[in-house]
Design an enzyme around this catalytic site. Structure first.
Site, short mmCIF file in Angstrom:
data_model
loop_
_atom_site.label_atom_id
_atom_site.label_comp_id
_atom_site.label_asym_id
_atom_site.label_seq_id
_atom_site.Cartn_x
_atom_site.Cartn_y
_atom_site.Cartn_z
N GLY A 145 -17.19 -6.14 8.98
CA GLY A 145 -17.51 -4.72 9.07
C GLY A 145 -18.87 -4.35 8.50
N THR A 146 -19.66 -5.34 8.12
CA THR A 146 -20.97 -5.05 7.51
C THR A 146 -21.87 -4.26 8.46
OG1 THR A 146 -20.76 -7.20 6.48
CG2 THR A 146 -22.88 -6.15 6.27
N GLY A 147 -21.87 -4.68 9.73
CA GLY A 147 -22.73 -4.03 10.73
C GLY A 147 -22.35 -2.57 10.92
N CYS A 148 -21.03 -2.34 11.07
CA CYS A 148 -20.53 -0.96 11.26
C CYS A 148 -20.93 -0.12 10.04
CB CYS A 148 -19.00 -0.94 11.35
SG CYS A 148 -18.31 -2.08 12.56
N THR A 154 -17.61 -10.21 4.60
CA THR A 154 -18.68 -9.44 5.25
C THR A 154 -18.17 -8.76 6.52
OG1 THR A 154 -19.34 -11.41 6.46
CG2 THR A 154 -20.53 -10.94 4.42
N LYS A 199 -31.72 -6.58 11.17
CA LYS A 199 -31.19 -7.10 9.91
C LYS A 199 -31.28 -8.61 9.83
CE LYS A 199 -27.60 -5.06 11.36
NZ LYS A 199 -26.20 -4.71 11.57
C1 LIG Z 1 -13.31 -1.99 16.28
C2 LIG Z 1 -14.39 -2.91 15.85
N1 LIG Z 1 -15.65 -2.50 15.89
C3 LIG Z 1 -16.64 -3.33 15.49
C4 LIG Z 1 -16.36 -4.59 15.06
C5 LIG Z 1 -17.47 -5.50 14.63
O1 LIG Z 1 -17.40 -5.82 13.27
P1 LIG Z 1 -17.58 -7.33 12.79
O2 LIG Z 1 -18.86 -7.82 13.40
O3 LIG Z 1 -17.63 -7.28 11.32
O4 LIG Z 1 -16.37 -8.10 13.31
C6 LIG Z 1 -15.01 -5.00 15.03
N2 LIG Z 1 -14.67 -6.24 14.62
N3 LIG Z 1 -14.05 -4.15 15.45
#
Ligand SMILES: Cc1ncc(COP(=O)(O)O)c(N)n1
Length: 535
Positions: free
Chosen positions: A230-233, A228, A187
């Site tokens: 949680g975008t990756g999840c 943004t 990405k």
């Molecule tokens: C439980 C958990 N899993 C994955 C992410 C990554 O997400 P981000 O890169 O948006 O912080 C996160 N912050 N928390």
């Protein structure tokens, strides 16, 4: 048959924007049934990660088995895996169920791996020692890997910032492919690229097919926003959901990329830091509080329902009723029709602005059609005035009343400062309201006394608004309004904002008709002075 099932193996984000919570929302947005195996619990909000506690690897395996034994999984997504032992336990459990990667287990399990190492807020979510295990144990079992640029650099051991071009992205993706990943979806959100000379930026996402050694790219406008988290999840979860629905990997990543772009664009503020994306934007239409869920125009229904009694006060207004009954004074009618002529000129300008606000030729043509209908309507006004001895020139010389200026100024302001949807919503009460009034008054059940004989000088006016021509124009206007909403995903907050605009324009319509009634009731001089018109 039930919906497709998707399992997420990830950490919990108490803030609800990333991790398991984001995954389950995304699965639901794609009409999939989501299940979860928790690897860790984080104390987290939009400002950062404040604490992490892992679940034992045995318990992670136990959760996966419980889900697969009963519900199954048409695709699987992994996120934060917490540690080396958990990674081994996950891969071991999946291999037991689906077979080793080399035996086709990878294709059967359809695992999408989001290589979560560090949170956006900078907190480590996977110890450094475990990264090697992720590379050697998990990656060969991944059907799709979805790193962003910093994650990809980290996984191949390149220095931070080494990716500077699309060619660098491709080399990096190919190197990840050589580590055993079947597809790499790299990405480009961390590397906005200038496009053209007007300073606009785009991001390029790249899909690497490590069997065919082939690359495809996808370009989207860069969205420079704070929300943004949680975008990756969300992206990886969307890819898994689409795979569960039977899409191929190239189809799934394209759809997931579009979904995330709209989710970012329609995000709303939550908390004081980087807020989550709007996972449910595709459901906006379905989740509208609809008075009639089977209506072909649910958005229009929503806007009208949110007007409360203002809509009834508008479409049941005494002024059009008095025209239908033939009891309105000529003063009142002439005041109205002359002001309405001037109103329609500004209304035509607002609809022209709506045409300007889209590059979709169908929506543009729709607005142009409305403008043409408005011009036709003004000609009807000119003819009426001529019957009463007011020439076109005299009509054009009549100044706009204060009520008229207030209404048209509001309509033009919202249309010029807002987007296409704003322009459509602010002009809707006029079009739809006159349609409702016209249809009611020519129907067999008008609800008031009506004089449709030659003795009623205003009956022609009522008939125009009840005619097939005008009713057809209203139907087209409503269709355009509904289509515009479908084309631009919006947040619930934005929806409320639009309802307020619709209500304000409805109140201004009421004021417009009130002024016509007043013009008949009070002395002419009194009204003219109040409306700022020459006596
Ligand atoms: C439980 C958990 N899993 C994955 C992410 C990554 O997400 P981000 O890169 O948006 O912080 C996160 N912050 N928390």
């Amino acid at each position: 048959m039930g919906p497709p099932t998707v399992l997420t193996i990830a950490g919990s984000d108490s803030g609800g924007g990333a991790g398991i919570q984001a995954d389950l929302k995304t699965f639901a947005a794609f009409d999939c049934f989501g299940t979860s195996a928790l690897t860790a619990v984080t104390a987290q909000n939009t400002l950062g990660v404040h604490g992490v506690e892992g679940i034992s690897p045995a318990m992670v395996a136990h959760q996966i088995e419980a889900v697969l034994d009963d519900i199954g999984a048409d695709a699987i997504k992994t996120g934060m895996l917490f540690g080396e032992e958990t990674i081994r336990a996950v891969v071991h459990t999946l291999e037991k169920r689906f077979g080793k990667a080399a035996e086709g287990g990878r294709e059967r399990a359809k695992v999408v791996v989001d290589p979560v190492c560090v949170s956006t807020s900078g907190h480590s979510l996977l110890p450094l020692e475990a990264v090697d295990t992720l590379r050697t144990v998990l990656l060969p079992f991944a059907l799709v890997l979805t790193p962003n640029i910093p994650e990809a650099e980290f996984l191949v051991g390149w220095q931070k910032g080494s990716i500077k071009s699309i060619e660098d992205m491709q080399r990096c993706a190919a190197e990840l492919g050589s580590k055993g990943v079947r597809w790499v979806y790299l990405k480009g959100g961390h590397m906005p690229l200038p496009k053209g000379e007007d300073g606009t930026k785009v991001v390029v996402d790249l899909l690497w097919d490590s069997v065919e050694q082939k690359v495809t790219t996808e370009e989207r406008p860069f969205l420079d926003v704070l929300n943004t988290h949680g975008t990756g999840c969300t992206l990886a979860a969307a890819v898994a959901a689409e795979l569960a629905r039977g899409k191929t990997v190239p189809e799934a990543v394209l759809s997931a990329g579009n979904y995330v772009a709209s989710a970012i664009a329609s995000s709303y503020p939550v908390g004081r830091g980087a807020g989550p994306v709007n996972h449910f934007h595709p459901l906006t239409r379905r989740t509208l509080p609809l008075p009639n869920p089977h209506s072909p125009a649910p958005f229009t229904d929503y806007l009208i329902a949110h007007c409360g009694d203002a809509w009834t006060r508008y479409v049941q207004h005494p002024f059009p009723n008095s025209l239908a009954a033939g009891t309105a004074s000529l003063e009142s009618f002439l005041h109205f029709i002359q002001q309405d002529y001037h109103f329609l000129k500004q209304y035509g300008r607002s609809n022209s602005l709506a045409a300007y606000k889209t590059e979709d030729m169908k929506l543009m043509a729709g607005s142009i059609e409305i403008v043409n209908d408005v011009i036709k309507e003004t000609e009807m006004h000119v003819k009426y005035c001529e019957t009463y001895g007011i020439s076109r020139e005299q009509l054009q010389a009549v100044p706009e009343s204060i009520t008229n200026i207030a209404y048209t100024r509001y309509v033009l302001d919202v249309s010029s400062r807002g987007d296409l949807l704003d322009a459509r919503v602010v002009t809707a009460p006029c079009l739809i309201g006159y349609g409702h009034v016209g249809a009611r008054l020519v129907s067999s059940n008008p609800g008031v006394e009506v004089d449709s004989s030659d003795k009623n000088p205003y009956w022609g006016w009522i008939q125009e608004y009840g005619s097939d021509w005008y009713q057809g124009a209203v139907r087209k206007g409503i269709e355009l309004l509904e289509q515009t909403l479908l084309d631009s995903p919006i947040s619930p907050r934005r929806l409320e904002e639009l309802a307020k605009i619709f209500l304000k324009a409805t109140e201004l319509e009421i004021a417009f008709w009130d002024a016509a009634v007043e013009a008949g009731r009070k002395s002419r001089e009194e009204v003219m002075r109040r409306e700022g018109l020459p006596v």
